[in-house]
Structure formats: C-alpha cells, structure tokens
Design an enzyme around this catalytic site. Structure first.
Site, PDB file in Angstrom:
ATOM      1  N   ASN A  41       0.623  -1.153  -0.047  1.00  0.00           N
ATOM      2  CA  ASN A  41       0.131   0.039  -0.054  1.00  0.00           C
ATOM      3  C   ASN A  41       0.870   1.159   0.009  1.00  0.00           C
ATOM      4  O   ASN A  41       2.054   1.235   0.440  1.00  0.00           O
ATOM      5  CB  ASN A  41      -1.013  -0.046   1.273  1.00  0.00           C
ATOM      6  N   ILE A  42       0.424   2.220  -0.714  1.00  0.00           N
ATOM      7  CA  ILE A  42       1.069   3.476  -0.636  1.00  0.00           C
ATOM      8  C   ILE A  42       0.217   4.712  -0.365  1.00  0.00           C
ATOM      9  O   ILE A  42      -0.894   4.883  -1.176  1.00  0.00           O
ATOM     10  CB  ILE A  42       1.884   3.502  -2.262  1.00  0.00           C
ATOM     11  N   GLU A  43       0.386   5.308   0.416  1.00  0.00           N
ATOM     12  CA  GLU A  43      -0.523   6.533   1.172  1.00  0.00           C
ATOM     13  C   GLU A  43       0.099   7.793   0.505  1.00  0.00           C
ATOM     14  O   GLU A  43       1.275   8.083   0.275  1.00  0.00           O
ATOM     15  CB  GLU A  43      -0.656   6.497   2.528  1.00  0.00           C
ATOM     16  N   CYS A  52      -4.217   0.679  -2.539  1.00  0.00           N
ATOM     17  CA  CYS A  52      -3.894  -0.392  -1.804  1.00  0.00           C
ATOM     18  C   CYS A  52      -2.755  -1.599  -2.438  1.00  0.00           C
ATOM     19  O   CYS A  52      -2.318  -1.212  -3.447  1.00  0.00           O
ATOM     20  CB  CYS A  52      -5.235  -1.181  -1.737  1.00  0.00           C
ATOM     21  N   GLU A  54      -2.966  -4.461  -3.063  1.00  0.00           N
ATOM     22  CA  GLU A  54      -3.589  -5.377  -4.159  1.00  0.00           C
ATOM     23  C   GLU A  54      -3.416  -4.626  -5.630  1.00  0.00           C
ATOM     24  O   GLU A  54      -3.176  -5.193  -6.671  1.00  0.00           O
ATOM     25  CB  GLU A  54      -5.224  -5.861  -3.847  1.00  0.00           C
ATOM     26  N   CYS A  85      -9.881  -5.044   0.639  1.00  0.00           N
ATOM     27  CA  CYS A  85     -11.252  -4.109   0.434  1.00  0.00           C
ATOM     28  C   CYS A  85     -12.112  -4.374  -0.416  1.00  0.00           C
ATOM     29  O   CYS A  85     -11.672  -4.882  -1.429  1.00  0.00           O
ATOM     30  CB  CYS A  85     -10.730  -2.462   0.595  1.00  0.00           C
ATOM     31  N   CYS A  88     -10.734  -3.469  -3.929  1.00  0.00           N
ATOM     32  CA  CYS A  88      -9.629  -4.389  -4.443  1.00  0.00           C
ATOM     33  C   CYS A  88     -10.236  -5.865  -4.813  1.00  0.00           C
ATOM     34  O   CYS A  88      -9.832  -6.491  -5.566  1.00  0.00           O
ATOM     35  CB  CYS A  88      -8.755  -4.448  -3.451  1.00  0.00           C
TER      36      CYS A  88
END
Length: 130
Positions: A41-43, A52, A54, A85, A88
């Site tokens: 995941n990359i915020e 996310c 995935e 989620c 995803c």
C-alpha cells in the site's frame, strides 16, 4: 506452494509507504504460468488518493503482461487474516476466476484460504457491460 506467495507479500509489506495510517499491507499474486507479482500500500497526504497493496500488485501484473491469476496472498503487519477491501476485491475479480484462491495470512504464514467466489459472491462481471 502458497508459502512463496506469503513471503513475497511479506517482503512487499516491508516496502509499504504508510506514514499516516501506520498500517502496512502487502499482497502477491501468481499467474497460471507461475510468475509472481507483489505490491504494497502507498498512502498520500490527500486521503483517500493512495492505493492498496492489491492495486499495486495488479499494476505490476498488468505491466508484466498479465495472464490468468491462480492465487493471491494478502498480509498486514497489524491485522491477522486481512482481506482485500471491497474495491480491491472487484479489481482482483477482473483478472481472476471464481475459483482463484485467496490466502489470508498472519505474520507466520497462510492461516485461511478462500476463493474469489466466497469473498465476492456477487461482483460485477465485465461481460455484463458488453
């Protein structure tokens, strides 16, 4: 055989960029021909514009030439048996089949295996849009 997917997902999780939620997640998927694609995941500061694990794995998969997905593994640092989620689940279903295995992991390995049909029983199908 899912052990290598778990390890790939865990290694991806270690590369997560999650400075805001502090909730690293890793995912890995295997194609029918045995290739493995992983992602974390990359915020970003503008929630919810990050993505996310995935989604990252799927991007690598598409850029790597795609193929039929046969297995998926997901792991989170702070939550055992994490599932993708809703968004995803639908993204994965685009490239998987109802029988594709989804391995839910804890920090030591796979703890439960479901199918895409079990996790997304009434997902949208691309053929309905034609």
């Amino acid at each position: 055989m899912a052990d290598d997917l778990f390890k790939a997902a865990r290694e991806a999780m270690a590369k997560a960029y999650a400075p805001y939620s502090k909730f690293p997640v890793g995912a890995a998927l295997r194609t029918e021909d045995g290739r493995v694609f992983s992602g974390a995941n990359i915020e970003v500061a503008s929630f919810p514009e990050g993505w996310c694990a995935e989604t990252t794995a799927l991007a690598h998969y598409v850029m790597g030439g795609g193929g039929r997905i046969t297995e998926i593994a997901v792991v989170a640092e702070k939550m055992d048996r994490i599932t993708p989620c809703g968004g995803c689940r639908q993204r994965l279903a685009e490239f998987a089949t109802a029988d594709t295995k989804l391995h839910l992991c804890d920090q030591t390995g796979v703890v439960e295996t479901l199918t895409m049909a079990e996790i997304l029983p009434l997902g949208f199908a691309g053929d309905t849009l034609k």
